[in-house]
Design an enzyme around this catalytic site. Structure first.
Site, PDB file in Angstrom:
ATOM      1  N   ASP A 127      33.643  41.645  23.450  1.00  0.00           N
ATOM      2  CA  ASP A 127      32.043  42.086  23.960  1.00  0.00           C
ATOM      3  C   ASP A 127      31.464  43.096  22.750  1.00  0.00           C
ATOM      4  OD1 ASP A 127      31.084  42.231  27.210  1.00  0.00           O
ATOM      5  OD2 ASP A 127      29.969  43.583  25.741  1.00  0.00           O
ATOM      6  N   ASN A 154      32.486  33.004  28.122  1.00  0.00           N
ATOM      7  CA  ASN A 154      31.455  33.623  29.386  1.00  0.00           C
ATOM      8  C   ASN A 154      30.138  34.284  28.551  1.00  0.00           C
ATOM      9  OD1 ASN A 154      30.985  35.098  32.111  1.00  0.00           O
ATOM     10  ND2 ASN A 154      31.526  36.842  30.729  1.00  0.00           N
ATOM     11  N   TYR A 183      16.592  29.783  28.543  1.00  0.00           N
ATOM     12  CA  TYR A 183      17.790  29.717  29.369  1.00  0.00           C
ATOM     13  C   TYR A 183      18.427  28.520  29.990  1.00  0.00           C
ATOM     14  CZ  TYR A 183      21.359  31.823  32.827  1.00  0.00           C
ATOM     15  OH  TYR A 183      22.404  31.861  33.166  1.00  0.00           O
ATOM     16  N   LYS A 241      21.523  26.369  29.129  1.00  0.00           N
ATOM     17  CA  LYS A 241      22.690  26.115  30.174  1.00  0.00           C
ATOM     18  C   LYS A 241      22.985  24.559  30.464  1.00  0.00           C
ATOM     19  CE  LYS A 241      24.102  30.255  30.628  1.00  0.00           C
ATOM     20  NZ  LYS A 241      25.408  30.907  30.015  1.00  0.00           N
ATOM     21  N   ILE A 292      24.816  35.726  41.221  1.00  0.00           N
ATOM     22  CA  ILE A 292      26.097  36.540  41.287  1.00  0.00           C
ATOM     23  C   ILE A 292      25.653  38.151  40.868  1.00  0.00           C
ATOM     24  CG2 ILE A 292      28.415  36.892  40.603  1.00  0.00           C
ATOM     25  CD1 ILE A 292      28.001  34.245  41.701  1.00  0.00           C
ATOM     26  N   THR A 326      25.830  41.170  39.310  1.00  0.00           N
ATOM     27  CA  THR A 326      26.285  41.684  38.158  1.00  0.00           C
ATOM     28  C   THR A 326      25.038  42.370  37.298  1.00  0.00           C
ATOM     29  OG1 THR A 326      25.572  39.849  36.692  1.00  0.00           O
ATOM     30  CG2 THR A 326      27.513  39.470  37.797  1.00  0.00           C
TER      31      THR A 326
HETATM   32  N1  LIG Z   1      25.044  36.972  37.449  1.00  0.00           N
HETATM   33  C1  LIG Z   1      24.469  35.495  37.369  1.00  0.00           C
HETATM   34  O1  LIG Z   1      23.779  35.308  38.685  1.00  0.00           O
HETATM   35  C2  LIG Z   1      24.885  34.267  36.813  1.00  0.00           C
HETATM   36  C3  LIG Z   1      24.465  32.998  37.204  1.00  0.00           C
HETATM   37  C4  LIG Z   1      24.751  32.101  36.393  1.00  0.00           C
HETATM   38  C5  LIG Z   1      25.410  32.044  35.271  1.00  0.00           C
HETATM   39  N2  LIG Z   1      25.829  33.437  34.736  1.00  0.00           N
HETATM   40  C6  LIG Z   1      26.332  33.395  33.705  1.00  0.00           C
HETATM   41  O2  LIG Z   1      27.520  34.145  33.461  1.00  0.00           O
HETATM   42  C7  LIG Z   1      27.870  34.865  32.315  1.00  0.00           C
HETATM   43  C8  LIG Z   1      28.066  36.119  32.425  1.00  0.00           C
HETATM   44  O3  LIG Z   1      27.146  36.558  33.212  1.00  0.00           O
HETATM   45  P1  LIG Z   1      26.944  38.317  33.862  1.00  0.00           P
HETATM   46  O4  LIG Z   1      26.061  38.039  35.054  1.00  0.00           O
HETATM   47  O5  LIG Z   1      28.272  38.662  33.860  1.00  0.00           O
HETATM   48  O6  LIG Z   1      26.138  38.951  32.796  1.00  0.00           O
HETATM   49  P2  LIG Z   1      26.336  40.471  32.485  1.00  0.00           P
HETATM   50  O7  LIG Z   1      24.929  40.883  31.453  1.00  0.00           O
HETATM   51  O8  LIG Z   1      26.542  41.415  33.609  1.00  0.00           O
HETATM   52  O9  LIG Z   1      27.382  40.511  31.452  1.00  0.00           O
HETATM   53  C9  LIG Z   1      27.609  39.894  30.032  1.00  0.00           C
HETATM   54  C10 LIG Z   1      28.550  40.452  29.387  1.00  0.00           C
HETATM   55  O10 LIG Z   1      28.345  39.553  27.892  1.00  0.00           O
HETATM   56  C11 LIG Z   1      28.191  40.800  27.061  1.00  0.00           C
HETATM   57  N3  LIG Z   1      27.356  40.078  25.824  1.00  0.00           N
HETATM   58  C12 LIG Z   1      26.254  39.523  26.065  1.00  0.00           C
HETATM   59  N4  LIG Z   1      25.901  39.194  24.703  1.00  0.00           N
HETATM   60  C13 LIG Z   1      26.774  39.378  23.888  1.00  0.00           C
HETATM   61  C14 LIG Z   1      27.068  39.078  22.613  1.00  0.00           C
HETATM   62  N5  LIG Z   1      26.097  38.384  21.832  1.00  0.00           N
HETATM   63  N6  LIG Z   1      28.254  39.323  22.203  1.00  0.00           N
HETATM   64  C15 LIG Z   1      29.240  39.640  22.906  1.00  0.00           C
HETATM   65  N7  LIG Z   1      29.001  39.989  24.074  1.00  0.00           N
HETATM   66  C16 LIG Z   1      28.060  39.911  24.578  1.00  0.00           C
HETATM   67  C17 LIG Z   1      27.599  41.785  27.516  1.00  0.00           C
HETATM   68  O11 LIG Z   1      27.685  43.244  27.016  1.00  0.00           O
HETATM   69  C18 LIG Z   1      28.227  41.852  29.060  1.00  0.00           C
HETATM   70  O12 LIG Z   1      29.320  42.628  28.939  1.00  0.00           O
HETATM   71  C19 LIG Z   1      26.475  34.401  31.255  1.00  0.00           C
HETATM   72  O13 LIG Z   1      26.888  33.431  30.535  1.00  0.00           O
HETATM   73  C20 LIG Z   1      25.438  34.112  32.464  1.00  0.00           C
HETATM   74  O14 LIG Z   1      24.534  33.338  31.905  1.00  0.00           O
HETATM   75  C21 LIG Z   1      25.545  34.406  35.392  1.00  0.00           C
END
Ligand SMILES: NC(=O)c1ccc[n+]([C@@H]2O[C@H](COP(=O)([O-])OP(=O)(O)OC[C@H]3O[C@@H](n4cnc5c(N)ncnc54)[C@H](O)[C@@H]3O)[C@@H](O)[C@H]2O)c1
Length: 252
Positions: free
Chosen positions: A39, A90, A156, A160, A189, A191
């Protein structure tokens, strides 16, 4: 709570410090796995808790856009554990929402670089570790934005959709070599990403939540369990799918 057995398995997770990545790390740790976490941000509280729980883990701090960081991460997995069974790619960002004509090239490039190009590098390095073993599971984190259009989120959504397309191509290429490849497509979700997206105002998300048949936001642990299922031998016949986990959002 669902119970999986990942004893003696090695699991790599990118974007593991917060959100879905962190929940998935905990799910694998509870199932007996050894985890390698990458991360941009070092979440001290999380790492401390992993130590207290006697988890077997390594953490790499860095940006997945940096190929040296990713190479170092996968090298450290081999050095510490000597194999790689599961890779959950992820890490991703929401980009800068807004009208297409106001989006800048810089914002587009950043979103595509993190959500697609850096993920491609993670796929490549995972396959390099898994192919000699003739066994492994790759789970890519896409989104319902990989299955549907959303106005004002063009970069975005484009990134995706590309992840979903990539998943299908990879699965067709590597399934016969023992590598299982699928994508998860979460809906909303709870987060930190969603906190940022809503500006901390959950009311702003009400129309989107109302479109979910189930009528609530999802929890990161729910996605974690799907990732685990797609990483165990019992799901081997699921190949190249982009599975929505969205409370029914994409049904209508
Ligand atoms: N939360 C949602 O509703 C949701 C819905 C659909 C898809 N997603 C996907 O799930 C994945 C995780 O999302 P989340 O909601 O947990 O996000 P989040 O922002 O809560 O967590 C993402 C994590 O990735 C790390 N990160 C971001 N850019 C980075 C980089 N360049 N290098 C290394 N680490 C990096 C961040 O520091 C963080 O710890 C993403 O790919 C997101 O697109 C999330």
């Amino acid at each position: 709570m669902l119970s999986f057995d990942f004893k003696n398995k090695v699991v790599a997770i990118t974007g593991a410090s917060y959100g879905i990545g962190q929940a998935t790390a905990w799910a694998f740790v509870r199932s007996g796995a050894q985890v390698a976490l990458l991360d941009l941000e070092e979440n001290q509280g999380f790492l401390e808790e992993l130590k207290q729980q006697n988890a077997s883990f390594i953490f790499t701090k860095g940006d997945i856009r940096d190929v040296q960081v990713q190479q170092g991460f996968f090298d450290s997995i081999q050095a510490r554990f000597g194999r790689l069974d599961v890779s959950f790619l992820n890490a991703g960002i929401e980009g800068v929402p807004g009208p297409f004509l106001e989006s800048t090239r810089k914002d587009w490039t950043r979103t595509l670089d993190i959500n697609l190009e850096a993920l491609r590098e993670g796929v490549r390095l995972s396959l390099e570790a898994m192919l000699p073993q003739k066994q492994g599971a790759l789970v890519l984190n896409a989104s319902i934005a990989g299955l549907r259009g959303f106005a004002y989120s063009s970069a975005y959504v484009a990134s995706k959709h590309a992840v979903v397309g990539l998943t299908k191509c990879l699965a067709m290429e590597f399934a016969a070599q023992g590598i299982q490849i699928n994508a998860v497509c979460p809906g909303l979700i709870q987060t930190p990403m969603i906190d940022r997206f809503s500006g901390g105002d959950m009311e702003a998300l009400a129309p989107m939540i109302a479109r979910k048949a189930i009528g609530r936001i999802g929890q990161a642990e729910e996605v974690a369990h799907l990732v685990q299922y797609l990483s165990c031998p019992e799901s081997a016949f699921i190949v190249g799918q982009a599975i929505a986990i969205d409370g029914g959002y994409t049904l209508g």
